[in-house]
Design a protein around this motif. Structure first.
Motif: not given
Length: 167
Positions: A86, A57, A31, A113
């Motif tokens: 997250v 993701i 991320i 997420i």
């Protein structure tokens, strides 16, 4: 399980994935690489990174972009990941049998997420309107073509005002 929620109806759309079976620390590693990037650049990065966290993701970013284009009518070229976070979710606890009739606890961490996409087309139009009002296109613009200095001289207040170079 993926939830699709609209946050700010004018410019932002986000997608939320809950109870994804991986450690939040491993998901944050991916991320941190995509935060603040455009949608197209993010999709290329996620397809080429070798981590297991990239696939969920990637699905979330794709889902958020689909929300933006279907629900709001945004163009995917104008989308930027404005916020990606997250959080730790519930921990799945199991027992594994061991020697002499004992049990050994296994803890599988899960994470949630959140991917927030923002449409920057509005901001680009405002910037162009503002830019043409201020700049005169017949004069050369010095502050755009001027090179930036890479060396900086800083004063250190703890070492009696000594100088040091920062590159």
């Amino acid at each position: 399980m993926i939830k699709k929620i609209k946050k700010n109806p004018s410019t932002e759309v986000y997608a939320l994935g809950q109870h994804i079976c991986m450690s939040p620390h491993k998901a944050r590693r991916v991320i941190d690489q995509i935060r603040g990037r455009s949608y197209e650049e993010t999709m290329m990065i996620l397809e080429l990174m070798p981590y297991r966290a990239c696939y969920p993701i990637l699905k979330l970013v794709y889902s958020a972009a689909a929300n933006a284009s279907h629900n709001m009518g945004f163009n995917e070229k104008n989308l930027v990941i404005s916020k990606a976070e997250v959080n730790q979710s519930t921990t799945v606890k199991k027992l594994k049998p061991r020697a002499r009739g004992r049990s050994y606890p296994i803890k599988r961490p899960t994470c949630s997420i959140t991917i927030v996409l923002q449409n920057i087309a509005f901001y680009e139009e405002e910037f162009q309107r503002y830019q043409y009002n201020i700049l005169d296109l017949n004069k050369p613009v010095e502050w755009i073509t001027k090179e930036k200095y890479t060396d900086m001289t800083c004063y250190d207040m703890y070492n009696k005002g000594g100088l040091w170079d920062k590159k």
